[in-house]
Design a protein around this motif. Structure first.
Motif, short mmCIF file in Angstrom:
data_model
loop_
_atom_site.label_atom_id
_atom_site.label_comp_id
_atom_site.label_asym_id
_atom_site.label_seq_id
_atom_site.Cartn_x
_atom_site.Cartn_y
_atom_site.Cartn_z
N ARG A 163 -14.49 -9.71 48.42
CA ARG A 163 -14.35 -7.90 48.03
C ARG A 163 -13.26 -7.82 46.91
O ARG A 163 -13.56 -6.79 46.00
N GLU A 164 -12.55 -8.75 46.41
CA GLU A 164 -11.74 -8.38 44.58
C GLU A 164 -12.69 -8.58 43.84
O GLU A 164 -12.51 -6.88 43.48
N ALA A 165 -13.64 -9.18 43.80
CA ALA A 165 -14.62 -8.78 42.99
C ALA A 165 -15.70 -8.14 43.06
O ALA A 165 -15.98 -7.22 41.81
N PHE A 166 -16.21 -7.36 44.00
CA PHE A 166 -16.42 -6.24 44.08
C PHE A 166 -16.38 -4.77 44.04
O PHE A 166 -16.96 -4.01 43.39
N ALA A 226 -4.79 0.13 45.20
CA ALA A 226 -3.58 -0.22 46.39
C ALA A 226 -3.91 1.07 47.67
O ALA A 226 -3.52 1.40 48.49
N TYR A 227 -4.40 1.96 46.77
CA TYR A 227 -5.12 3.27 47.61
C TYR A 227 -5.63 2.85 48.86
O TYR A 227 -5.98 3.38 50.23
N TYR A 228 -7.17 1.54 48.31
CA TYR A 228 -8.32 1.42 49.40
C TYR A 228 -7.11 0.79 50.74
O TYR A 228 -7.11 0.31 51.97
N ASP A 229 -6.08 -0.21 49.84
CA ASP A 229 -5.55 -1.27 50.70
C ASP A 229 -4.74 -0.41 52.17
O ASP A 229 -4.01 -0.72 52.81
N GLU A 230 -4.27 1.08 51.74
CA GLU A 230 -3.04 1.36 52.19
C GLU A 230 -4.05 2.66 53.42
O GLU A 230 -3.85 2.77 54.42
N HIS A 249 -6.21 3.94 58.79
CA HIS A 249 -7.80 4.18 59.34
C HIS A 249 -8.72 2.77 60.00
O HIS A 249 -9.15 3.04 60.33
N GLY A 250 -7.93 1.85 59.18
CA GLY A 250 -9.13 0.33 60.24
C GLY A 250 -9.98 0.42 59.63
O GLY A 250 -10.91 -0.41 59.71
N TYR A 251 -10.71 1.52 58.41
CA TYR A 251 -11.72 0.73 57.80
C TYR A 251 -10.95 0.93 55.64
O TYR A 251 -10.77 2.13 55.87
N ARG A 252 -11.71 0.28 55.32
CA ARG A 252 -11.59 0.40 53.85
C ARG A 252 -11.55 1.80 53.15
O ARG A 252 -11.24 2.09 52.06
N TYR A 253 -12.86 2.38 53.11
CA TYR A 253 -13.88 2.72 52.23
C TYR A 253 -13.88 4.31 53.08
O TYR A 253 -14.61 4.22 53.93
N PRO A 254 -13.12 5.25 52.24
CA PRO A 254 -13.95 6.66 53.28
C PRO A 254 -15.27 6.88 52.35
O PRO A 254 -15.56 7.83 52.87
N SER A 255 -15.77 6.32 51.98
CA SER A 255 -16.59 6.47 51.14
C SER A 255 -18.00 6.18 52.33
O SER A 255 -17.66 4.53 52.17
N TYR A 256 -18.91 6.04 52.86
CA TYR A 256 -20.27 5.55 53.14
C TYR A 256 -20.71 4.90 52.41
O TYR A 256 -21.19 3.45 52.46
N THR A 257 -20.85 5.60 51.31
CA THR A 257 -21.74 4.99 49.82
C THR A 257 -21.22 3.41 49.36
O THR A 257 -21.75 2.93 48.73
N TYR A 258 -20.15 3.51 49.62
CA TYR A 258 -19.42 2.24 49.03
C TYR A 258 -19.41 1.01 50.75
O TYR A 258 -20.01 -0.51 50.47
#
Length: 108
Positions: free
Chosen positions: A7-10, A24-28, A33-42
């Motif tokens: 995931r870090e490489a991605f 830091a933003y995605y970790d928080e 929220h229990g999922y990493r990306y606020p966008s389905y695209t990611y």
């Protein structure tokens, strides 16, 4: 490579120079929220990344098997012919064809 490192490489590839602040933003976001990306695209891109990696690993393993079969064929040829042996380009192509067929037949 474990999933976290993958995931870090991605993310390093995806976000390049902004990786540190976005991580830091995605970790928080993931903690809250229990999922990493606020966008389905990611999420979709992450899934494609994993699928592409799996496909590349499979192709690499298949090539490795083919190479092993080729080495086996060359060793067999050397054992069948006393003394030093020179393999022509044409014979090498034949051996590659034999190795590829052997691997493909074994998979069927």
């Amino acid at each position: 490579m474990d999933l976290q490192k993958e995931r870090e490489a991605f993310e390093c590839h995806k976000f390049k120079d902004q990786y540190d602040e976005l991580k830091a933003y995605y970790d928080e976001h993931e903690r809250e929220h229990g999922y990493r990306y606020p966008s389905y695209t990611y999420d979709d891109e992450w899934e494609v990344w994993l699928a592409a990696k799996a496909q590349a690993e499979k192709a690499l393993l298949e090539q490795f098997e083919i190479n092993n079969k080729l080495v086996e064929q060359i060793e067999k040829l050397k054992a069948d012919v006393p003394g030093q042996i020179t393999i022509t380009h044409e014979r090498l192509q034949e051996l590659i064809t034999i190795a590829v067929k052997t691997v493909l037949e074994a998979k069927e």
